[in-house]
Design a protein around this motif. Structure first.
Motif, PDB file in Angstrom:
ATOM      1  N   GLY A   1       0.820  -1.204   0.000  1.00 28.23           N
ATOM      2  CA  GLY A   1       0.000   0.000   0.000  1.00 28.23           C
ATOM      3  C   GLY A   1       0.852   1.251   0.000  1.00 28.23           C
ATOM      4  N   GLY A   2       0.690   2.095  -0.999  1.00 25.14           N
ATOM      5  CA  GLY A   2       1.450   3.335  -1.082  1.00 25.14           C
ATOM      6  C   GLY A   2       2.800   3.224  -1.747  1.00 25.14           C
ATOM      7  N   VAL A   3       3.230   2.029  -2.165  1.00 24.21           N
ATOM      8  CA  VAL A   3       4.509   1.888  -2.864  1.00 24.21           C
ATOM      9  C   VAL A   3       4.398   2.566  -4.224  1.00 24.21           C
ATOM     10  CG1 VAL A   3       6.110   0.246  -3.898  1.00 24.21           C
ATOM     11  CG2 VAL A   3       5.127  -0.223  -1.658  1.00 24.21           C
ATOM     12  N   ARG A   4       5.230   3.548  -4.456  1.00 27.08           N
ATOM     13  CA  ARG A   4       5.124   4.323  -5.694  1.00 27.08           C
ATOM     14  C   ARG A   4       6.425   4.365  -6.487  1.00 27.08           C
ATOM     15  NH1 ARG A   4       7.306   9.407  -5.004  1.00 27.08           N
ATOM     16  NH2 ARG A   4       7.914   9.943  -2.873  1.00 27.08           N
ATOM     17  N   ASP A   5       7.464   3.717  -5.987  1.00 23.02           N
ATOM     18  CA  ASP A   5       8.763   3.752  -6.646  1.00 23.02           C
ATOM     19  C   ASP A   5       9.124   2.348  -7.127  1.00 23.02           C
ATOM     20  OD1 ASP A   5      11.287   4.192  -7.547  1.00 23.02           O
ATOM     21  OD2 ASP A   5      11.973   5.295  -5.784  1.00 23.02           O
ATOM     22  N   GLU A   6       9.486   2.253  -8.397  1.00 25.05           N
ATOM     23  CA  GLU A   6       9.877   0.954  -8.949  1.00 25.05           C
ATOM     24  C   GLU A   6      11.072   0.373  -8.214  1.00 25.05           C
ATOM     25  OE1 GLU A   6      11.675  -0.905 -13.120  1.00 25.05           O
ATOM     26  OE2 GLU A   6      11.272   1.244 -12.905  1.00 25.05           O
TER      27      GLU A   6
ATOM     28  N   ASP B   1       0.542  -7.766   0.545  1.00 26.29           N
ATOM     29  CA  ASP B   1      -0.689  -7.183   1.082  1.00 26.29           C
ATOM     30  C   ASP B   1      -1.051  -5.899   0.343  1.00 26.29           C
ATOM     31  OD1 ASP B   1      -2.822  -7.377   2.714  1.00 26.29           O
ATOM     32  OD2 ASP B   1      -1.842  -6.664   4.526  1.00 26.29           O
ATOM     33  N   GLU B   2      -2.349  -5.734   0.078  1.00 28.35           N
ATOM     34  CA  GLU B   2      -2.898  -4.523  -0.555  1.00 28.35           C
ATOM     35  C   GLU B   2      -2.242  -4.251  -1.908  1.00 28.35           C
ATOM     36  OE1 GLU B   2      -5.399  -3.376   0.808  1.00 28.35           O
ATOM     37  OE2 GLU B   2      -5.277  -3.907   2.912  1.00 28.35           O
ATOM     38  N   ILE B   3      -2.236  -5.258  -2.767  1.00 33.96           N
ATOM     39  CA  ILE B   3      -1.581  -5.074  -4.068  1.00 33.96           C
ATOM     40  C   ILE B   3      -2.371  -4.127  -4.963  1.00 33.96           C
ATOM     41  CG2 ILE B   3      -2.720  -7.005  -5.251  1.00 33.96           C
ATOM     42  CD1 ILE B   3       0.010  -7.673  -6.481  1.00 33.96           C
ATOM     43  N   ASP B   4      -3.647  -3.936  -4.639  1.00 31.02           N
ATOM     44  CA  ASP B   4      -4.462  -3.017  -5.442  1.00 31.02           C
ATOM     45  C   ASP B   4      -4.209  -1.560  -5.078  1.00 31.02           C
ATOM     46  OD1 ASP B   4      -5.577  -3.584  -2.930  1.00 31.02           O
ATOM     47  OD2 ASP B   4      -7.534  -2.850  -3.563  1.00 31.02           O
ATOM     48  N   LYS B   5      -3.410  -1.292  -4.070  1.00 29.27           N
ATOM     49  CA  LYS B   5      -3.167   0.087  -3.633  1.00 29.27           C
ATOM     50  C   LYS B   5      -1.748   0.544  -3.938  1.00 29.27           C
ATOM     51  CE  LYS B   5      -6.646  -0.243  -0.017  1.00 29.27           C
ATOM     52  NZ  LYS B   5      -7.109  -1.556  -0.482  1.00 29.27           N
TER      53      LYS B   5
ATOM     54  N   MET C   1     -20.343  -2.202  -4.225  1.00 29.07           N
ATOM     55  CA  MET C   1     -19.492  -1.086  -3.819  1.00 29.07           C
ATOM     56  C   MET C   1     -18.041  -1.380  -4.209  1.00 29.07           C
ATOM     57  SD  MET C   1     -21.913   0.612  -2.622  1.00 29.07           S
ATOM     58  CE  MET C   1     -23.509   0.495  -1.800  1.00 29.07           C
ATOM     59  N   GLY C   2     -17.257  -0.329  -4.349  1.00 23.67           N
ATOM     60  CA  GLY C   2     -15.872  -0.490  -4.780  1.00 23.67           C
ATOM     61  C   GLY C   2     -14.983  -1.199  -3.773  1.00 23.67           C
ATOM     62  N   SER C   3     -15.314  -1.164  -2.482  1.00 21.60           N
ATOM     63  CA  SER C   3     -14.480  -1.789  -1.462  1.00 21.60           C
ATOM     64  C   SER C   3     -14.677  -3.293  -1.370  1.00 21.60           C
ATOM     65  CB  SER C   3     -14.789  -1.163  -0.099  1.00 21.60           C
ATOM     66  OG  SER C   3     -16.126  -1.420   0.269  1.00 21.60           O
ATOM     67  N   GLY C   4     -15.554  -3.853  -2.193  1.00 19.50           N
ATOM     68  CA  GLY C   4     -15.827  -5.281  -2.126  1.00 19.50           C
ATOM     69  C   GLY C   4     -17.109  -5.615  -1.406  1.00 19.50           C
ATOM     70  N   ASN C   5     -17.836  -4.610  -0.944  1.00 19.05           N
ATOM     71  CA  ASN C   5     -19.110  -4.833  -0.267  1.00 19.05           C
ATOM     72  C   ASN C   5     -20.257  -4.661  -1.255  1.00 19.05           C
ATOM     73  OD1 ASN C   5     -18.175  -5.179   2.480  1.00 19.05           O
ATOM     74  ND2 ASN C   5     -17.586  -3.035   2.379  1.00 19.05           N
TER      75      ASN C   5
ATOM     76  N   ALA D   1      -6.263  -8.119  -2.068  1.00 15.64           N
ATOM     77  CA  ALA D   1      -6.796  -6.887  -2.646  1.00 15.64           C
ATOM     78  C   ALA D   1      -8.253  -6.758  -2.241  1.00 15.64           C
ATOM     79  CB  ALA D   1      -6.659  -6.900  -4.171  1.00 15.64           C
ATOM     80  N   ASN D   2      -8.722  -5.523  -2.188  1.00 13.66           N
ATOM     81  CA  ASN D   2     -10.133  -5.262  -1.930  1.00 13.66           C
ATOM     82  C   ASN D   2     -10.930  -5.177  -3.219  1.00 13.66           C
ATOM     83  OD1 ASN D   2      -8.923  -3.156   0.638  1.00 13.66           O
ATOM     84  ND2 ASN D   2      -9.938  -5.100   0.981  1.00 13.66           N
ATOM     85  N   SER D   3     -10.272  -4.789  -4.296  1.00 16.40           N
ATOM     86  CA  SER D   3     -10.962  -4.626  -5.573  1.00 16.40           C
ATOM     87  C   SER D   3      -9.991  -4.912  -6.702  1.00 16.40           C
ATOM     88  CB  SER D   3     -11.512  -3.197  -5.700  1.00 16.40           C
ATOM     89  OG  SER D   3     -12.055  -2.982  -6.981  1.00 16.40           O
ATOM     90  N   LEU D   4     -10.526  -5.380  -7.823  1.00 16.15           N
ATOM     91  CA  LEU D   4      -9.696  -5.656  -8.991  1.00 16.15           C
ATOM     92  C   LEU D   4      -9.618  -4.473  -9.943  1.00 16.15           C
ATOM     93  CD1 LEU D   4     -10.944  -9.270  -9.866  1.00 16.15           C
ATOM     94  CD2 LEU D   4      -8.979  -8.609  -8.460  1.00 16.15           C
TER      95      LEU D   4
END
Length: 870
Positions: A448-453, A488-492, A676-680, A538-541
Motif C-alpha cells: 500500500g502506497g509503494v510508488r517507486d519501482e 498485502d494490498e496489491i491493489d493500492k 461497492m468499490g471496497s468489495g461490499n 486486494a479489496n478490488s480488482l
C-alpha cells in the motif's frame, strides 16, 4: 623505629610519598572517624597527635570497595580532589587487604568543601612497613616499622651516576610533556601532560635540586607518573638510596619510551593523511598501534574480516553466475584500501550476497497425514471460506504427489494466488494459516502506497544509499528460499509516475514462467523465486493493471452471512476478547440473540472487524462490573449472561435499522442492488416522480432529470429505461389506442438517495424500468423485493457481476425475494451459502416482462405478432 599509629586508608589507585602534600575527600567511615577525632583536638596539641599512617588499599580486597578512587597532590604543583570511594571497607585485621608499605603523614588541615564533603590535607614524612592491626573501632590502628633512606654519598660513583641519569630523564620527560601540552596533543602517560603550570614548577624543582635531594626528586616524579599503583608501592618499599634511584630511573625510562612511540604513531599517521582521508583518522591510528604492538594474532583486523566474509560466501552455495561475480568483487576488494570510498560499497554488496538464502529451504510437512492436518489447521483458523480452502488443499495435494521419490524441498512453479474481498474477511490471516499448514516461514510485504519501482527491484549500486528491493530484503530476513510471502494490498500500489511503475516491476515477480530468474538491480544476479508461494490480497480488482492481474489466480472472498458471523464470534472473537479484557472463561456468556442483535443493529459490514470491536465493548462493560464486584463484597451478585435486552446497556442506542423497515409502499420506489468499490454489496434505492411541464415549454413530454451523484453508465440505463417504457406504453396499459405517449405533458425525475456516495455501473436498468412502470401505473412494488440486472433496448435482461456481494447485502437488510438475470443463476447455485439460499427466494429473468410479471402477477404479456405471408 617501631610504634602504633592510626591508619588512614588511601584509595587503591593512590600512594603517598615523603615530601608530597595530598588533598583527599573523606568518604570512608573509618577515615571520617579518624579525621573527626583529629579535628576536635586542640591547637596546642603536639604534632605527634596529628601523625597518621597512610596505607593503600588493594584493588578487589573487599566487595564494598569502590575501584575508581583517585587522589591529588598539593605540594604546590597539583591541587584537586578526585577521591571517588563511595563504599566502605569493612573493618578487618587481615593485613592482606593493604599493601605492606606506606607513608607516615602529618594532617596539615581539615576543612569542609563547598559541596559539603570533608577534606583533609596530608603531608608525607617518611616510609614505614605495616606489621599488624591493633584496633578496629572507631578507626583502624596499626603497629608499624618506620625507617628513612640515608642521603646519597657523593663519593659513591654508582649512586652519583644514578643521580645524574635521574635528572637527565626528568628533564627529558618534562620537555616531552611541555611540547605535547603546547601542541594540544598530550600523550596518555602522565596526568601533568595538560597542566602547563605544574610542568613548569616541576622543572624548577628539578633544576634547583642538588645531589642530596635526589631521593626527594625521585619520590616526587614517581608520584606524578600515571603508572600502576603496584609500581609506585615498589618504589615506596625501597630500603636504600641505590634501590630507590634505580627503580625511579626505570619507571622514567619506560614513560619516555611510551611518549616517543605515541609521537611516532601520530607522526606516521599525519604524514599519510590528506583532506579526503580525515574521516579515517581513527582507523589508521588503530592500525598503527597494532603494528607497534606486534599483536596481530589476537586482534580482529581487516584481513580477518575479509577472510570470514569469503568463508561465508563460499558456504552460501551460490549459483555459478553469482560465484563469478563474487570472485571478481572479492579480488577488487582486496586490492582496495579501506580508506577508499568504494571499499565500503563493495563490501556491503558482498555481505548482501552472503545473506541471501540461495539454497537454504524449509522442509514442507509432506507426509501421510499432511492433507488431514492441513484441513484441520484451516478449519481451526477460519470458519467458512470453502472455495479458498478447497484451492489451497489442491495445492498441497499437488505438492504431496510431486514429492514422491524426489527431494522434498524441491517444489517448482508455485502458484500466485490473489485473495480478493472486502476488508475484515480474513485474507491476511488466511495466508498465515497456509504457512502454518505447510510448515514454512511467513513474511508480509505491505504494498500500500509503494510508488517507486526501485522499492520492488532495488536501486542500482551506483547511487548513494543504494539497497535491495523489498523482495530481496524479505529473503534476507526469513533466511530461506521457499517462504510464504504475503503481498498485502496489491491493489493500492502507486500508479506510473516519474519514479517508474511499481506494478510493472511486479510483473516479473508474479510470473511463474519468469520468476525463476528474477533480477534485482542492486544484486544484479538472477534469483530464483519459483519456490516461493506468493499470496496477494486486494479489496478490488479495478485498480490492478490487466497484465498483472493476468499473472495471478483470483480467489474471491465475499462477506459473511449472519450465521457465519455468529459462528466466528463464538469460535474466535469472544474467547479472544475475553482474555484481552482481563476476564476468564465463563465470565461472559453472550446469547445467540444478543450476538444477532449486535451484528444486525450495531454493525453493517461484510467482514467482522467492527463486530469484534462491539464485542470488545461488551467485554469492557462486563469487566467494570466484575471489578466492582471484587472490590465491594456487598454488591449484587455478578451475572455473566448477556442477553438481547442487555446489549443496549453496553453499546448504547442502536446504530442501524433495517433499510426496508421504514419504506412506504409508494408507486415509483424500487429497491435495487449495487456493488461497492471496497468489495461490499449494498442496497440501491430508486425513486421516480413525474411533474407537469411548465407553461410555454411546448407539448409532448417525457423529459428526464437525474440526481443522486450518478455516473455515466447508470445515466444511460435511466435513459434506456425511459425509452423502453414510452415505446411499450400500450402493452403496459399505460395509454390507450388514441395516444402513444404515457408521459404526455409530464417530465420524469429519477433520484438515488445518499447523494454523497458516487453510483455507477451496469446494474440498475431493470430497477429503473420497474420504477417507471410503477410510477405511471400507480402500483407500488413490495418492500421485501429487490432486483438487479441490466436491460437492452429490446427488453432482454443481461447478467451482471458481484452477485454474491449483492445477495449477502440484501440478506443482511432483510430482503426475502431477489430478481436476478437468468444467466447469473450459476453464481447463486455455485457460490451462495446454503442458509442464504434457504431464506431468500430467487427469481430468474430472461426479459423485463418476467420482472413485471413477478412484481405484479396481473401484468399481461404482449402478444407476439406473426407476420402473414399470404
Amino acid at each position: 623505629m617501631t610504634g602504633g599509629r592510626p591508619l588512614f586508608v588511601l584509595p587503591h589507585t593512590t600512594a603517598l610519598f615523603p615530601g608530597v602534600v595530598l588533598s583527599l575527600g573523606v568518604s570512608r567511615r573509618d577515615n571520617a572517624a579518624l579525621v573527626s577525632s583529629l579535628h576536635k583536638a586542640s591547637l596546642s596539641s603536639s604534632s605527634s597527635d596529628k601523625l597518621v599512617a597512610c596505607v593503600t588499599l588493594k584493588q578487589g580486597a573487599n566487595e564494598g570497595d569502590s575501584a575508581a578512587s583517585d587522589a591529588a597532590a598539593t605540594d604546590g604543583y597539583r591541587d584537586d580532589d578526585r577521591d571517588s570511594d563511595k563504599q566502605l571497607v569493612k573493618f578487618s585485621d587481615d593485613l592482606s587487604l593493604f599493601y605492606s608499605y606506606g607513608c607516615l603523614a602529618r594532617v596539615v588541615r581539615v576543612e569542609r568543601a563547598v559541596t559539603g564533603q570533608l577534606q583533609v590535607v596530608l603531608e608525607g614524612l617518611s616510609r614505614f612497613r605495616l606489621l599488624s592491626i591493633t584496633s578496629k573501632d572507631p578507626y583502624c590502628s596499626a603497629t608499624i616499622e618506620q625507617y628513612d633512606i640515608t642521603p646519597p654519598d657523593s663519593t659513591d660513583i654508582p649512586t652519583y651516576t644514578l643521580v645524574a641519569q635521574l635528572k637527565r630523564l626528568a628533564r627529558d620527560l618534562l620537555s616531552f610533556l611541555a611540547s605535547a601540552s603546547a601542541t594540544s596533543s598530550p600523550p596518555a602517560t602522565s596526568s601533568l601532560a595538560s597542566n602547563t603550570r605544574a610542568i613548569r614548577r616541576l622543572e624548577a624543582v628539578v633544576n634547583r635540586s642538588g645531589y642530596q635531594d635526589a631521593g626527594k626528586v625521585a619520590d616526587l616524579l614517581v608520584f606524578t607518573l600515571d603508572v600502576p599503583v603496584e609500581q609506585k608501592i615498589a618504589v615506596l618499599a625501597a630500603r636504600s638510596q641505590v634501590e630507590l634511584l634505580s627503580k625511579a630511573v626505570e619507571l622514567l625510562s619506560q614513560q619516555i619510551n611510551m611518549i616517543k612511540i605515541s609521537q611516532s604513531i601520530n607522526t606516521s599517521v599525519d604524514t599519510n593523511l590528506n583532506k579526503k582521508q580525515r574521516d579515517f583518522l581513527l582507523r589508521q591510528q588503530l592500525k598503527a598501534i597494532r603494528q607497534e604492538l606486534g599483536d596481530k594474532d589476537n586482534e580482529f583486523n581487516e584481513d580477518e574480516e575479509l577472510s570470514e566474509l569469503a568463508k561465508k560466501l563460499e558456504s552460501a552455495e551460490l549459483p555459478p553466475e553469482a560465484e563469478k561475480v563474487v570472485e571478481r568483487e572479492l579480488k577488487r576488494l582486496k586490492r582496495m584500501q579501506p580508506t577508499q570510498a568504494e571499499y565500503q560499497v563493495c563490501r556491503t554488496y558482498l555481505e548482501t550476497l552472503s545473506e541471501i538464502p540461495w539454497s537454504v529451504a524449509t522442509d514442507d510437512k509432506i507426509d501421510a497425514e499432511m492433507m488431514h492436518g492441513a484441513r484441520e489447521q484451516l478449519d481451526h483458523d477460519h470458519y467458512g471460506l470453502e472455495q479458498v480452502k478447497k484451492r489451497l488443499l489442491e495445492y498441497l495435494a499437488v505438492i504431496r504427489l510431486k514429492s514422491r521419490g524426489q527431494d522434498k524441498s524441491v517444489i517448482e512453479k508455485a502458484p500466485i494466488l490473489l485473495l480478493v474481498g472486502p476488508p475484515g474477511v480474513g485474507k491476511t490471516s488466511l495466508a498465515k494459516s497456509v504457512a502454518s499448514a505447510l510448515g514454512r516461514k511467513f513474511y508480509r510485504i505491505s504494498l500500500g502506497g509503494v510508488r517507486d519501482e526501485a522499492e520492488i527491484r532495488g536501486h542500482r549500486r551506483t547511487y548513494v544509499g543504494a539497497m535491495p528491493g523489498l523482495i530481496v530484503q524479505a529473503y534476507r530476513k526469513v533466511g530461506v528460499i521457499n517462504p510464504v510471502v504475503l503481498l498485502d494490498e496489491i491493489d493500492k500500489m502507486g500508479e506510473n509516475s516519474v519514479h517508474g511503475d511499481p506494478s510493472a516491476a511486479m510483473l516479473e515477480v508474479l510470473d511463474p514462467e519468469q520468476n525463476n530468474a528474477f533480477n534485482d538491480h542492486y544484486v544484479n544476479v538472477p534469483l530464483d523465486l519459483s519456490k516461493t508461494l506468493f499470496i496477494a490480497t486486494a479489496n478490488s480488482l479495478d485498480t490492478i493493471p490487466a497484465p498483472l492481474l493476468d499473472r495471478m489466480e483470483t480467489i474471491r472472498l465475499s462477506g459473511y452471512t449472519y450465521l457465519e458471523k455468529k459462528h466466528i464470534a463464538q469460535q474466535f472473537l469472544i474467547p479472544k476478547q475475553v482474555v484481552a479484557n482481563g476476564l476468564e472463561n465463563g465470565q461472559l456468556n453472550l446469547t445467540e440473540n444478543a450476538l444477532l442483535k449486535i451484528a444486525t443493529s450495531y454493525t453493517r459490514e461484510a467482514g467482522v472487524r467492527h463486530l469484534e470491536r462491539e464485542i470488545a465493548a461488551v467485554c469492557r462493560g462486563k469487566a467494570v462490573e466484575f471489578a466492582s464486584f471484587l472490590e465491594n463484597e456487598t454488591a449484587e451478585k455478578y451475572e455473566s449472561l448477556v442477553n438481547e435486552n442487555d446489549v443496549e446497556k453496553y453499546l448504547g442506542m442502536e446504530k442501524f435499522e433495517s433499510e426496508i423497515a421504514g419504506r412506504e409502499l409508494k408507486p415509483g420506489v424500487v429497491t435495487g442492488l449495487a456493488y461497492m468499490g471496497s468489495g461490499n454489496g449494498g442496497l440501491l434505492f430508486i425513486e421516480a416522480s413525474k411533474y407537469a411541464r411548465g407553461a410555454g415549454s411546448g407539448g409532448g413530454g417525457g423529459g428526464l432529470q437525474l440526481t443522486g451523484n450518478l455516473g455515466a453508465v447508470i445515466k444511460e440505463s435511466a435513459m434506456l429505461a425511459l425509452t423502453w417504457v414510452r415505446a411499450h406504453g400500450f402493452e403496459l396499459q399505460l395509454v390507450d389506442a388514441s395516444t402513444d405517449n404515457p408521459l404526455a405533458g409530464y417530465d420524469v425525475h429519477i433520484h438515488a438517495p445518499a447523494g454523497a456516495i458516487p453510483k455507477d455501473g451496469p446494474s440498475a436498468g431493470v430497477a429503473m424500468t420497474v420504477a417507471l412502470v410503477s410510477l405511471l401505473s400507480m402500483k407500488p412494488v413490495p418492500a421485501e423485493v429487490a432486483m438487479t440486472g441490466e436491460m437492452t433496448l429490446r427488453g432482454q435482461v443481461l447478467p451482471v457481476g458481484g452477485i454474491k456481494e449483492k445477495v449477502l447485502a440484501a440478506h443482511r437488510a432483510g430482503i426475502r425475494k431477489i430478481l436476478l438475470p437468468l444467466r447469473n443463476r450459476k453464481d447463486v447455485e455455485h457460490d451462495m451459502p446454503q442458509n442464504v439460499r434457504d431464506e431468500i427466494v430467487f427469481v430468474y429473468l430472461s426479459s423485463i416482462w418476467d420482472a413485471l410479471a413477478e412484481v405484479w402477477p396481473d401484468t399481461g404479456r404482449p402478444v407476439t405478432m406473426v407476420e402473414s405471408r399470404l
